[in-house]
Scaffold this active site. Structure first.
Site, PDB file in Angstrom:
ATOM      1  N   HIS A 152      -6.827  -4.823  -1.518  1.00  0.00           N
ATOM      2  CA  HIS A 152      -6.060  -6.042  -1.497  1.00  0.00           C
ATOM      3  C   HIS A 152      -6.196  -7.005  -2.668  1.00  0.00           C
ATOM      4  CE1 HIS A 152      -6.154  -4.628   2.701  1.00  0.00           C
ATOM      5  NE2 HIS A 152      -5.232  -4.859   2.821  1.00  0.00           N
TER       6      HIS A 152
ATOM      7  N   HIS B 215       1.032  -1.253   0.060  1.00  0.00           N
ATOM      8  CA  HIS B 215       0.056   0.115   0.001  1.00  0.00           C
ATOM      9  C   HIS B 215       0.833   1.246   0.120  1.00  0.00           C
ATOM     10  CE1 HIS B 215      -3.247  -2.922   0.927  1.00  0.00           C
ATOM     11  NE2 HIS B 215      -2.597  -3.277   2.093  1.00  0.00           N
TER      12      HIS B 215
END
Lengths: 205, 332
Positions: free
Chosen positions: B218, B56
């Protein structure tokens, strides 16, 4: 069940997770984030190293060490869940050097309770509990026939529970974000739980 | 899929080594896998720790530094950090005033941070937790794991970090973070899935003329799949979702984050921001501050997320204070 058998079981789980990592990852890709196989494989590889570096007198010690290693190496939800399950099972076995099937069944039940407490999942939520819960029930029912028979019954029940997750809509974990789109996929966590019980049946046979 | 990696198993560790090389002003512990502000722990200052799966970036390691996080603990790709790591980060920043954990609401993150908080508590460190769950694509019901933590995490970390800098208590810092989360709403869409290094393939296949709506960060599929539409329609979809979930009265002041998921060029993000800004203006929502860029990513996912966060004068003042981190810096 003694320390040697506990070790053989955990080694069998590690081998099974390694050979089925691809399957677990594929199942996880459909309704999760594609890392279940990779993470469990990393964890059980670390468990094998941890078990090789020490000697253990009791099955409880082997299983507590297994759980502790999983908690500190896996991450995600599966680390704490499987880690707590093995730790609770190991602690329940106490300091006996051998335990009978009934005591081991009670240990499995303690592991299930730990998983349910930590994850908050109930049967039907499309999680590992859907394989774990029927496996423990089958083990307890067959415990009078000895460890090998009880472990076989548990593995078969886990397989059935695992297959029954396919039509369910997930209510816990990452798959729950998909809502209705989680229907039609077998749960990766229930699948790895089946591997754990299948390994127990193989080791105890 | 081609990637700049040596060995898929060592991506996180080798990226950490790169962060250490690029940012000598941070302390990067490759063994414990944590990134710590160089002057931590500071006596009497609340420590602010966050972490989560890797992939991320710049979240969370890129937000470590004066005015924001004191430490970050990156887990494996898309996998929450382990309790040992979180505990190490917590101890590294504990200056005696307590530590605040910023946790994105995912089952694994919540469990591992809870375990670490318990371990830290056993060692006498007072830990408060801010749970971030701003993604309105997921219904907040007992039938799901609850809403996911996404873009608002950045705003929580900036505001809480600013307050921690003033010597505020751990409870106050956590409360400010929770207030940001309460006012924040996010929604994301994707045009292509991402490739995780260990798997090497995509989480899902998306035909050329379709998009995933309501994705997380994700690589998981979204809430639904739709025909691809012009950017203005996608912007309207996101604005409607965000305002629908957390309605704003006319004249409300907001911080707006138009965030790229890693594989979308800045030119498209600005195009989207233009559409979003016009739509919010029409709805009477005032954009007091904005950020456009890749801040909370999902590896190389082509996609974007919109975060609209209602703020009051106090939160806005905290947002504006100086910050000096690898990915966010102003006023210094």
């Amino acid at each position: 069940m003694d320390a040697a058998l506990a070790r053989a079981w955990v080694s069998a789980v590690a081998a099974s997770v390694a050979s089925q990592a691809e399957l677990l990852t594929q199942l996880d890709a459909a309704i999760g984030d594609s890392d279940h196989g990779v993470n469990l494989n990393r964890g059980f590889t670390a468990v094998l190293a941890a078990l090789d570096s020490a000697s253990f007198e009791t099955p409880g010690e082997v299983l507590v060490r297994t759980g502790t290693t999983l908690v500190s190496k896996v991450g995600g939800a599966s680390g704490p869940l499987y880690g707590s399950a093995f730790r609770a099972l190991g602690k329940a076995l106490g300091s006996s050097s051998t335990v009978d099937a009934a005591a081991f069944g009670a240990g499995l039940r303690a592991g299930l309770d730990a998983v349910r407490k930590l994850g908050g999942a109930a049967p039907g939520d499309k999680t590992m509990v859907d394989a774990y819960e029927p496996a423990v029930a089958a083990f307890e029912k067959a415990a009078g026939d000895g460890l090998a028979a009880a472990a076989r019954a548990a593995a078969d029940a886990a397989a059935e529970g695992m297959r029954a997750t396919t039509p369910l809509q997930a209510r816990k974990g990452r798959a729950s974000y998909l809502g209705e789109r989680s229907v039609g996929h077998q749960d990766p966590g229930a699948t790895s739980t089946w591997l754990v019980f299948e390994a127990l049946a193989a080791a105890a046979a | 899929m081609k990637k700049f990696v040596n060995d898929p198993e060592s991506v996180v560790r080798e990226a950490l080594a790169g962060i250490a090389a690029a940012h000598p002003e941070l302390r990067v512990d490759l063994e414990k896998q944590i990134i710590v502000r160089s002057d931590a722990p500071r006596n009497g200052k609340v420590g602010l720790v966050s972490g989560g799966g890797s992939g991320h970036e710049p979240l969370h390691g890129g937000f470590v530094g004066p005015g924001m996080l004191d430490a970050a603990c990156p887990g494996e790709v898309f996998t929450s950090p382990v309790p040992d790591q979180i505990l190490a980060a917590t101890q590294a920043v504990d200056g005696g005033a307590g530590v605040v954990h910023v946790v994105k609401n995912y089952t694994g993150d919540v469990m591992n941070f809870e375990m670490a908080a318990e371990l830290a508590g056993d060692e006498g460190v007072e830990v408060h937790t801010v749970l971030v769950d701003d993604d309105v694509a997921v219904e907040d019901s007992t039938w799901t794991a609850g809403r996911r933590g996404t873009g608002a995490t950045l705003i929580v970390e900036k505001v809480a970090g600013a307050l921690a800098e003033t010597g505020a208590s751990a409870a106050a810092v956590a409360a400010a973070g929770a207030r940001v989360n309460e006012g924040g709403a996010s929604f994301a869409g994707a045009l292509a899935a991402c490739t995780t290094p260990a798997v090497g393939g995509c989480g899902f296949d998306l035909p050329d003329d379709e998009m995933e709506v309501g994705v997380g960060i994700h690589g998981e599929p979204g809430r639904r799949r739709e025909k691809l539409r012009p950017a203005r329609d996608i912007a309207a979809l996101a604005v409607d979702a965000v305002l629908g979930a957390k309605p704003l009265s006319a004249g409300s002041e907001t911080i707006v984050l138009l965030n790229g998921l890693g594989g979308t060029p800045l030119i498209e993000l600005y195009l989207l921001y233009g559409e979003v800004a016009a739509l919010l203006d029409k709805a009477g929502v005032r954009i007091a501050r904005n950020l456009v860029g890749n801040y909370v990513t999902s590896l190389d996912m082509a996609g974007a997320s919109l975060t609209v966060c209602k703020v009051d004068a106090e939160l806005l003042r905290l947002w504006d204070t100086p910050v000096r981190t690898p990915a966010l810096r102003w006023g210094v």
